[in-house]
Design a protein around this motif. Structure first.
Motif, PDB file in Angstrom:
ATOM      1  N   LEU A  90     -96.307 -30.741  73.704  1.00 17.38           N
ATOM      2  CA  LEU A  90     -95.018 -30.818  74.400  1.00 17.38           C
ATOM      3  C   LEU A  90     -94.256 -29.500  74.311  1.00 17.38           C
ATOM      4  O   LEU A  90     -93.656 -29.053  75.295  1.00 17.38           O
ATOM      5  N   GLU A  91     -94.265 -28.872  73.157  1.00 21.80           N
ATOM      6  CA  GLU A  91     -93.548 -27.597  73.018  1.00 21.80           C
ATOM      7  C   GLU A  91     -94.186 -26.511  73.887  1.00 21.80           C
ATOM      8  O   GLU A  91     -93.482 -25.657  74.431  1.00 21.80           O
ATOM      9  N   GLU A  94     -93.065 -27.294  77.418  1.00 20.76           N
ATOM     10  CA  GLU A  94     -91.629 -27.016  77.559  1.00 20.76           C
ATOM     11  C   GLU A  94     -91.359 -25.516  77.560  1.00 20.76           C
ATOM     12  O   GLU A  94     -90.433 -25.037  78.206  1.00 20.76           O
ATOM     13  N   ASP A 135     -95.151 -39.991  75.106  1.00 26.59           N
ATOM     14  CA  ASP A 135     -93.794 -39.458  75.003  1.00 26.59           C
ATOM     15  C   ASP A 135     -92.835 -40.396  75.719  1.00 26.59           C
ATOM     16  O   ASP A 135     -92.974 -40.673  76.896  1.00 26.59           O
ATOM     17  N   LYS A 142     -90.769 -31.458  81.423  1.00 26.97           N
ATOM     18  CA  LYS A 142     -90.308 -30.550  80.380  1.00 26.97           C
ATOM     19  C   LYS A 142     -90.040 -29.183  81.006  1.00 26.97           C
ATOM     20  O   LYS A 142     -90.895 -28.301  81.001  1.00 26.97           O
ATOM     21  N   LYS A 184     -94.295 -29.564  87.612  1.00 27.80           N
ATOM     22  CA  LYS A 184     -94.016 -30.436  86.469  1.00 27.80           C
ATOM     23  C   LYS A 184     -93.498 -31.800  86.934  1.00 27.80           C
ATOM     24  O   LYS A 184     -93.830 -32.828  86.327  1.00 27.80           O
TER      25      LYS A 184
END
Length: 224
Positions: A90-91, A94, A135, A142, A184
């Motif tokens: 996820l990071e 993002e 999630d 993100k 996204k």
């Protein structure tokens, strides 16, 4: 600019030569792809290739933070890692990575991801899909801070050239931010092919408030 036809170039950043050689072998079987750069650090020139495959762990350091810098320079980045924890995936997304590919996912997923990223199209690998499903906020894309900023100022009736001047980046980079945001949204099943669609999605997600849009009209006087 999206690459839809013709050869495209790839850069590979990994601190293990055997991994670089393995990726080169995989990509050599796809005639539309050529490897134009390899290296062990993220110190690469902006736009070094159409797509950059980046190992997230270089010499013992996680380089997720460097994805944002590369993305800000307009570079399409594919995060490529053996670390598949939800936080890492996820990071990475993002921060601005086009997609996440686990090192154990094999040639087909990596090649498909490269082709999709070069064309600014979504491609969700099994690892990324599993993380996004898990999630709780998976229906919200993100977006990086640069992508949110570009969208906000673009919604405020600025031209992309005006947004670029205000952000201190090129028009191409602004276009990349906006196209990545579209990708996204498509990845989470909420496609937004037009500017109006994108604005609607941003309002739905609380990224933009009506005051953010109307507020610009007075502030824009004299800006040109």
């Amino acid at each position: 600019m999206a690459r839809t036809t013709g050869p495209l170039t790839v850069a590979i950043i990994d601190d293990h030569p055997v991994v670089i050689e393995g990726i080169q072998t995989w990509l050599s079987e796809e005639p539309r792809i050529s490897v134009g750069h390899t290296g062990e650090t993220v110190d690469v020139e902006p736009g070094v290739a159409d797509v950059l495959i980046l190992d997230l762990n270089l010499h013992g350091r996680l380089v997720i933070g460097d994805i944002a810098t590369l993305a800000a320079a307009g570079q399409r980045v594919i995060a490529f890692s053996q670390f598949t924890e939800q936080r890492v995936v996820l990071e990475s997304l993002e921060a601005g990575a086009c997609e996440f590919v686990a090192k154990n996912e094999g040639r087909a997923h990596l090649v498909n991801t490269v082709l999709a990223a070069a064309g600014d199209r979504p491609y969700v690998t099994p690892t990324a899909a599993g993380v996004l499903v898990g999630d709780r906020g998976a229906n919200r894309p993100k977006l990086s801070s640069q992508e949110r900023t570009a969208l906000l100022w673009w919604f405020q009736s600025m031209s992309k050239a005006s947004v670029a001047r205000r952000m201190g980046v090129s028009v191409h980079t602004v276009d990349v931010y906006i196209r990545r945001a579209r990708v996204k949204y498509a990845q989470v099943g909420r496609s937004a092919p037009t500017k109006a669609d994108m604005l609607a999605r941003a309002i739905e997600d609380g990224l933009v408030k009506p005051d953010d849009i109307t507020g610009y009209e007075s502030a824009a006087v004299g800006v040109g």
